[in-house]
Design a protein around this motif. Sequence first.
Motif, PDB file in Angstrom:
ATOM      1  N   ALA A 288     -43.350  49.441 -28.845  1.00 11.47           N
ATOM      2  CA  ALA A 288     -42.033  49.035 -28.705  1.00 11.47           C
ATOM      3  C   ALA A 288     -41.237  49.880 -27.596  1.00 11.47           C
ATOM      4  O   ALA A 288     -40.166  49.991 -27.546  1.00 11.47           O
TER       5      ALA A 288
ATOM      6  N   SER B 201     -26.922  41.289 -29.028  1.00 11.49           N
ATOM      7  CA  SER B 201     -27.728  42.284 -29.506  1.00 11.49           C
ATOM      8  C   SER B 201     -28.747  42.230 -30.602  1.00 11.49           C
ATOM      9  O   SER B 201     -28.606  40.985 -31.244  1.00 11.49           O
TER      10      SER B 201
ATOM     11  N   GLN C 256     -31.999  50.976 -26.851  1.00  6.49           N
ATOM     12  CA  GLN C 256     -32.939  49.864 -27.080  1.00  6.49           C
ATOM     13  C   GLN C 256     -32.280  48.448 -26.217  1.00  6.49           C
ATOM     14  O   GLN C 256     -32.869  47.521 -26.001  1.00  6.49           O
TER      15      GLN C 256
ATOM     16  N   ALA D  83     -17.647  54.406 -26.359  1.00  7.08           N
ATOM     17  CA  ALA D  83     -18.763  53.591 -26.663  1.00  7.08           C
ATOM     18  C   ALA D  83     -19.659  53.740 -25.236  1.00  7.08           C
ATOM     19  O   ALA D  83     -19.209  53.829 -24.235  1.00  7.08           O
TER      20      ALA D  83
ATOM     21  N   GLY E 121     -10.666  47.135 -25.532  1.00  8.98           N
ATOM     22  CA  GLY E 121      -9.798  46.191 -26.335  1.00  8.98           C
ATOM     23  C   GLY E 121     -10.650  45.408 -27.368  1.00  8.98           C
ATOM     24  O   GLY E 121     -11.665  45.369 -27.555  1.00  8.98           O
ATOM     25  N   ASP E 122      -9.919  44.672 -28.093  1.00 11.16           N
ATOM     26  CA  ASP E 122     -10.705  43.805 -29.330  1.00 11.16           C
ATOM     27  C   ASP E 122     -10.983  42.517 -28.516  1.00 11.16           C
ATOM     28  O   ASP E 122     -10.316  41.798 -27.783  1.00 11.16           O
TER      29      ASP E 122
ATOM     30  N   ASP F  55     -13.945  50.540 -28.740  1.00  7.64           N
ATOM     31  CA  ASP F  55     -14.186  52.174 -28.851  1.00  7.64           C
ATOM     32  C   ASP F  55     -14.351  52.591 -27.490  1.00  7.64           C
ATOM     33  O   ASP F  55     -15.243  52.281 -26.638  1.00  7.64           O
TER      34      ASP F  55
ATOM     35  N   VAL G  31     -20.653  45.485 -27.953  1.00  4.91           N
ATOM     36  CA  VAL G  31     -22.047  46.117 -27.808  1.00  4.91           C
ATOM     37  C   VAL G  31     -21.839  47.420 -27.642  1.00  4.91           C
ATOM     38  O   VAL G  31     -21.262  47.679 -26.586  1.00  4.91           O
TER      39      VAL G  31
ATOM     40  N   GLN H  37     -35.203  45.923 -25.705  1.00 10.93           N
ATOM     41  CA  GLN H  37     -36.697  46.389 -25.960  1.00 10.93           C
ATOM     42  C   GLN H  37     -37.669  45.320 -26.865  1.00 10.93           C
ATOM     43  O   GLN H  37     -38.717  45.064 -26.364  1.00 10.93           O
ATOM     44  N   THR H  38     -37.105  44.799 -27.793  1.00 10.35           N
ATOM     45  CA  THR H  38     -37.697  43.943 -28.692  1.00 10.35           C
ATOM     46  C   THR H  38     -37.385  42.326 -28.496  1.00 10.35           C
ATOM     47  O   THR H  38     -37.634  41.517 -29.230  1.00 10.35           O
ATOM     48  N   GLY H  39     -36.422  42.451 -27.487  1.00  4.76           N
ATOM     49  CA  GLY H  39     -35.921  41.026 -27.133  1.00  4.76           C
ATOM     50  C   GLY H  39     -36.265  40.637 -25.504  1.00  4.76           C
ATOM     51  O   GLY H  39     -37.567  41.042 -25.215  1.00  4.76           O
TER      52      GLY H  39
ATOM     53  N   VAL I 284     -16.796  45.010 -22.817  1.00  8.23           N
ATOM     54  CA  VAL I 284     -15.512  45.026 -23.591  1.00  8.23           C
ATOM     55  C   VAL I 284     -15.988  45.418 -25.137  1.00  8.23           C
ATOM     56  O   VAL I 284     -16.610  44.965 -25.714  1.00  8.23           O
TER      57      VAL I 284
ATOM     58  N   ALA J 186     -28.182  43.834 -33.175  1.00  9.85           N
ATOM     59  CA  ALA J 186     -27.990  43.527 -34.629  1.00  9.85           C
ATOM     60  C   ALA J 186     -27.152  42.430 -34.943  1.00  9.85           C
ATOM     61  O   ALA J 186     -27.332  41.931 -36.229  1.00  9.85           O
TER      62      ALA J 186
HETATM   63  C1  LIG Z   1     -37.795  49.883 -32.024  1.00  5.10           C
HETATM   64  C2  LIG Z   1     -36.265  49.359 -31.914  1.00  5.10           C
HETATM   65  C3  LIG Z   1     -36.041  48.380 -31.149  1.00  5.10           C
HETATM   66  C4  LIG Z   1     -35.008  47.882 -30.744  1.00  5.10           C
HETATM   67  N1  LIG Z   1     -34.763  46.572 -29.979  1.00  5.10           N
HETATM   68  C5  LIG Z   1     -33.553  46.385 -29.790  1.00  5.10           C
HETATM   69  C6  LIG Z   1     -33.333  45.038 -28.736  1.00  5.10           C
HETATM   70  O1  LIG Z   1     -34.080  44.609 -28.236  1.00  5.10           O
HETATM   71  N2  LIG Z   1     -32.064  44.979 -28.505  1.00  5.10           N
HETATM   72  C7  LIG Z   1     -30.762  45.399 -29.071  1.00  5.10           C
HETATM   73  O2  LIG Z   1     -29.721  45.103 -28.630  1.00  5.10           O
HETATM   74  N3  LIG Z   1     -30.916  46.314 -30.227  1.00  5.10           N
HETATM   75  C8  LIG Z   1     -32.337  46.873 -30.264  1.00  5.10           C
HETATM   76  N4  LIG Z   1     -32.676  47.575 -31.273  1.00  5.10           N
HETATM   77  C9  LIG Z   1     -31.440  48.131 -32.085  1.00  5.10           C
HETATM   78  C10 LIG Z   1     -30.437  49.215 -31.528  1.00  5.10           C
HETATM   79  O3  LIG Z   1     -30.858  50.633 -31.605  1.00  5.10           O
HETATM   80  C11 LIG Z   1     -29.011  49.140 -31.754  1.00  5.10           C
HETATM   81  O4  LIG Z   1     -28.867  49.210 -33.355  1.00  5.10           O
HETATM   82  C12 LIG Z   1     -28.257  47.843 -31.619  1.00  5.10           C
HETATM   83  O5  LIG Z   1     -28.409  47.526 -30.221  1.00  5.10           O
HETATM   84  C13 LIG Z   1     -26.948  47.816 -31.765  1.00  5.10           C
HETATM   85  O6  LIG Z   1     -26.443  46.441 -31.776  1.00  5.10           O
HETATM   86  P1  LIG Z   1     -24.731  46.476 -31.347  1.00  5.10           P
HETATM   87  O7  LIG Z   1     -24.403  47.143 -30.163  1.00  5.10           O
HETATM   88  O8  LIG Z   1     -24.572  44.875 -31.304  1.00  5.10           O
HETATM   89  O9  LIG Z   1     -24.094  47.287 -32.629  1.00  5.10           O
HETATM   90  P2  LIG Z   1     -23.324  48.543 -33.007  1.00  5.10           P
HETATM   91  O10 LIG Z   1     -24.118  49.602 -32.282  1.00  5.10           O
HETATM   92  O11 LIG Z   1     -22.994  48.605 -34.415  1.00  5.10           O
HETATM   93  O12 LIG Z   1     -22.025  48.484 -31.850  1.00  5.10           O
HETATM   94  C14 LIG Z   1     -21.085  47.473 -32.158  1.00  5.10           C
HETATM   95  C15 LIG Z   1     -20.018  47.654 -30.965  1.00  5.10           C
HETATM   96  O13 LIG Z   1     -18.924  46.706 -30.991  1.00  5.10           O
HETATM   97  C16 LIG Z   1     -17.668  47.543 -31.153  1.00  5.10           C
HETATM   98  N5  LIG Z   1     -16.776  46.360 -31.685  1.00  5.10           N
HETATM   99  C17 LIG Z   1     -16.474  46.355 -32.827  1.00  5.10           C
HETATM  100  N6  LIG Z   1     -15.624  45.193 -33.068  1.00  5.10           N
HETATM  101  C18 LIG Z   1     -15.080  45.058 -32.150  1.00  5.10           C
HETATM  102  C19 LIG Z   1     -13.996  44.232 -31.629  1.00  5.10           C
HETATM  103  N7  LIG Z   1     -13.366  43.464 -32.388  1.00  5.10           N
HETATM  104  N8  LIG Z   1     -13.900  44.141 -30.151  1.00  5.10           N
HETATM  105  C20 LIG Z   1     -14.466  44.953 -29.452  1.00  5.10           C
HETATM  106  N9  LIG Z   1     -15.434  45.547 -29.840  1.00  5.10           N
HETATM  107  C21 LIG Z   1     -15.648  45.839 -31.086  1.00  5.10           C
HETATM  108  C22 LIG Z   1     -17.830  48.810 -31.605  1.00  5.10           C
HETATM  109  O14 LIG Z   1     -17.018  49.689 -30.937  1.00  5.10           O
HETATM  110  C23 LIG Z   1     -19.192  49.199 -31.412  1.00  5.10           C
HETATM  111  O15 LIG Z   1     -19.307  49.746 -30.023  1.00  5.10           O
HETATM  112  C24 LIG Z   1     -33.744  48.251 -31.422  1.00  5.10           C
HETATM  113  C25 LIG Z   1     -33.875  49.469 -32.298  1.00  5.10           C
HETATM  114  C26 LIG Z   1     -35.290  50.062 -32.722  1.00  5.10           C
HETATM  115  C27 LIG Z   1     -35.506  51.324 -33.487  1.00  5.10           C
END
Ligand SMILES: Cc1cc2nc3c(=O)[nH]c(=O)nc-3n(C[C@H](O)[C@H](O)[C@H](O)COP(=O)(O)OP(=O)(O)OC[C@H]3O[C@@H](n4cnc5c(N)ncnc54)[C@H](O)[C@@H]3O)c2cc1C
Length: 326
Positions: free
Chosen positions: A139, A238, A275, A295, A307-308, A292, A270, A255-257, A289, A240
């Motif tokens: 990965a 993402s 990754q 971030a 912003g939101d 936090d 995001v 990375q896995t997408g 956007v 998540a």
């Molecule tokens: C082996 C491995 C492979 C992986 N492969 C991938 C991959 O290919 N792609 C990938 O994306 N991740 C991958 N991940 C997961 C990665 O580590 C993160 O967990 C993931 O990217 C988090 O997604 P996120 O940023 O959407 O969520 P979070 O990290 O939870 O972030 C959410 C963000 O949204 C913000 N937010 C919340 N509400 C609002 C709002 N109303 N308005 C504005 N901002 C807001 C928060 O402040 C926060 O910064 C992998 C992990 C591992 C271990």
Amino acid sequence: MGNSVLVIAEQRDGVLKKVAFEMLGAGAGLATASGGSVEAALLGSGLDGLPDTLAQYGATKIYVADDDSLATYSSEGYTNTLADLIGKVEPAIILLGATAMGKDLAPRLAARLGVGLASDCTALEIDGGRLLSTRPIFAGKALARVKLNGDPQMASVRPNVLAAPEPDPSAVAAVEPVAAAAGQVRARVVDIVGAGAGEIDVAEADIIVTGGRGVAGPDGFVPIRDLAKTLGAAVGASRAAVDAGWIEHSHQVGQTGKTVTPNLYVACGVSGAIQHLAGMKTAKTIVAVNKDPEAPIFKLANYGIVGDLFEVVPLLEKEFQALLSE
Ligand SMILES: Cc1cc2nc3c(=O)[nH]c(=O)nc-3n(C[C@H](O)[C@H](O)[C@H](O)COP(=O)(O)OP(=O)(O)OC[C@H]3O[C@@H](n4cnc5c(N)ncnc54)[C@H](O)[C@@H]3O)c2cc1C
């Protein structure tokens, strides 16, 4: 065995995949190092005009199998035709895109030719006269450098990683029609159902609007999709958001997408985990956007809006709609 580099150029519905151009760019470098030339093979039906495009991206000779039997991809039909062609051309190196089609075709073709395959490569070079391929493993935690025994040497190439050359509109290439040798095809494609008809694939898109965990549910993708529609963009996600079941995996960036290199990447909700960045950090302009201000995505972004997203994204959409309709 010759010393040419043969790029299997993938097309879908008469449109060449970007990775074909990226492989021609890399192939030209390999050919220079090995003293050969870079050539292309094109399979399908109704391919007029496509050989000219391949010539502009550097192919010096193009083998074209244009036949009804190759209109839709079939593992056996394409393998049979290519194995026949490769037997005649005897290239030193064969490159395919690590696309959905390439991931099916490359191992089957390698098995047919009785040779090894370096799959999903992110770098290619010539070392001591042999192809040296770099491929991420575990990965993306480690990189394997692979040299293959036997000839021809085959590698599949991850899309959107290698740079495509600038096309040269004055370039011309020899075009050689080749017979389709689909042979007996035991598995036939009867229907192709596109995921989300009319949606743009993130791997091919020039603009991407991505939603992360911050969208908070499937409905949270509504403003993301609206903005994407206004911009003529693809919708990214993402992991998540994908793992939560809010959107299909085909949208996942990282990375896995999918690895993407758009001109504009708008990341909404995001955080910017390593990754995720692995799949989009080479985007030309990144807009984030996030509510936090700390971030990590803001460290990479060219433009950041704290912003939101549920307030900011509809505002952006409205502004772009007004600007673009002027
Ligand atoms: C082996 C491995 C492979 C992986 N492969 C991938 C991959 O290919 N792609 C990938 O994306 N991740 C991958 N991940 C997961 C990665 O580590 C993160 O967990 C993931 O990217 C988090 O997604 P996120 O940023 O959407 O969520 P979070 O990290 O939870 O972030 C959410 C963000 O949204 C913000 N937010 C919340 N509400 C609002 C709002 N109303 N308005 C504005 N901002 C807001 C928060 O402040 C926060 O910064 C992998 C992990 C591992 C271990």
